[in-house]
Write an enzyme that holds these catalytic residues in place. Structure first.
Site, PDB file in Angstrom:
ATOM      1  CB  ILE A  93      -3.402   5.279  14.905  1.00  0.00           C
ATOM      2  CG1 ILE A  93      -2.023   5.598  14.366  1.00  0.00           C
ATOM      3  CG2 ILE A  93      -3.347   4.874  16.348  1.00  0.00           C
ATOM      4  CD1 ILE A  93      -2.015   6.881  13.579  1.00  0.00           C
ATOM      5  CG  LEU A  94      -2.752  -0.272  11.737  1.00  0.00           C
ATOM      6  CD1 LEU A  94      -1.902  -1.058  10.753  1.00  0.00           C
ATOM      7  CD2 LEU A  94      -4.052  -1.019  12.035  1.00  0.00           C
ATOM      8  CG  ASN A 108      -1.383   3.866   4.377  1.00  0.00           C
ATOM      9  OD1 ASN A 108      -2.612   3.779   4.343  1.00  0.00           O
ATOM     10  ND2 ASN A 108      -0.758   5.018   4.557  1.00  0.00           N
ATOM     11  CG  HIS A 110       0.331   9.479   2.378  1.00  0.00           C
ATOM     12  ND1 HIS A 110      -0.366   9.826   3.524  1.00  0.00           N
ATOM     13  CD2 HIS A 110       0.919  10.610   1.939  1.00  0.00           C
ATOM     14  CE1 HIS A 110      -0.182  11.112   3.767  1.00  0.00           C
ATOM     15  NE2 HIS A 110       0.597  11.609   2.816  1.00  0.00           N
TER      16      HIS A 110
HETATM   17  C1  GRF Z   1      -7.719   8.079   0.062  1.00  0.00           C
HETATM   18  O1  GRF Z   1      -7.503   9.422  -0.277  1.00  0.00           O
HETATM   19  C2  GRF Z   1      -6.435   7.491   0.572  1.00  0.00           C
HETATM   20  O2  GRF Z   1      -5.306   8.070   0.007  1.00  0.00           O
HETATM   21  C3  GRF Z   1      -6.477   7.803   2.022  1.00  0.00           C
HETATM   22  O3  GRF Z   1      -7.848   7.728   2.363  1.00  0.00           O
HETATM   23  C4  GRF Z   1      -8.669   7.936   1.225  1.00  0.00           C
HETATM   24  C5  GRF Z   1      -9.574   6.745   1.106  1.00  0.00           C
HETATM   25  O4  GRF Z   1     -10.621   6.897   0.212  1.00  0.00           O
HETATM   26  N1  GRF Z   1      -5.585   6.948   2.753  1.00  0.00           N
HETATM   27  P1  GRF Z   1     -11.546   5.663  -0.142  1.00  0.00           P
HETATM   28  O5  GRF Z   1     -12.309   5.258   1.113  1.00  0.00           O
HETATM   29  O6  GRF Z   1     -10.696   4.544  -0.668  1.00  0.00           O
HETATM   30  O7  GRF Z   1     -12.499   6.163  -1.196  1.00  0.00           O
END
Ligand code: GRF
Length: 208
Positions: A93-94, A108, A110
């Site tokens: 967490i930041l 980010n 999500h």
């Molecule tokens: C992804 O599912 C992203 O949505 C989430 O973390 C995962 C990262 O996967 N925040 P990667 O390391 O980019 O393969």
């Protein structure tokens, strides 16, 4: 040209999408200056090294207090002259110092259509498990700015992905990554680097 710092903890497929976009020119006016990992053995670090990108590791557990960690990460990001920070699967967490120093400059990705299946505890496979449990027919991904509220910052881009009969959380996670995350994250970062995102009243306005 803006300096991009990508924060990672794992496999780094979203980092790879950014590297590919930089190589094929769809990521405009930005350059990945540094990849920062919370784990020394993250495969994302190998991806960065193979592409000649500078890497750093910073672990929360190496600091006595969260405040100390927050300050150290802020200083590291300033030292690498980051203009924009991308959270690409960063699992720590930041803190408030980083968030304040880089207001509306942290992006980010999500793996759901915010505000569904987001907030505290919604990360990784759990997001997709919950989507399947609720029986939604569409899910997707959201690229958004980071503020002090978990998954609560201004939304930049979203893309929907169909849920299919027989989906497991793993299958759905993979489809959301392939069809949405790897497409909209580089697009959102490019829009930022091209100065095409304005934040007005907590919402983004994108220009062509
Ligand atoms: C992804 O599912 C992203 O949505 C989430 O973390 C995962 C990262 O996967 N925040 P990667 O390391 O980019 O393969």
């Amino acid at each position: 040209m803006k300096n991009i710092a990508v924060l990672v903890s794992g496999g780094g497929t979203n980092l790879q999408a950014l590297i590919d976009a930089q190589k094929n020119g769809t990521l405009k006016n930005g350059c990945i200056a540094c990849v920062v990992s919370s784990k020394p053995d993250a495969y994302a670090l190998t991806r960065a090294q193979e592409n000649g990108i500078k890497t750093r590791v910073i672990r929360k557990k190496d600091y006595e207090t969260f405040e100390g960690y927050d300050r150290a990460l802020k200083e590291l990001l300033r030292e690498v002259k980051a203009d924009v920070i991308v959270l690409a699967g960063f699992l720590t967490i930041l803190g408030p110092q980083v968030i304040k120093a880089f207001e509306n400059r942290i992006i980010n990705i999500h793996p759901s259509l915010i505000p569904a299946f987001c907030g505290e505890g919604f990360y990784g496979l759990r997001v997709h498990e919950q989507a399947l449990m609720r029986g939604v027919k569409l899910t997707g991904a959201t690229a958004h700015f980071v503020n002090g509220i978990c998954d609560g910052g201004p939304i930049i881009l979203q893309k929907a992905v169909a849920v299919k009969d027989g989906d497991t959380p793993e299958l759905l996670q993979k489809r959301v990554m392939m069809e949405a995350e790897w497409e909209i994250l580089p697009k959102a970062v490019s829009l930022f680097c091209e100065d095409k995102i304005k934040v007005v009243d907590g919402k983004t306005v994108l220009s062509e």
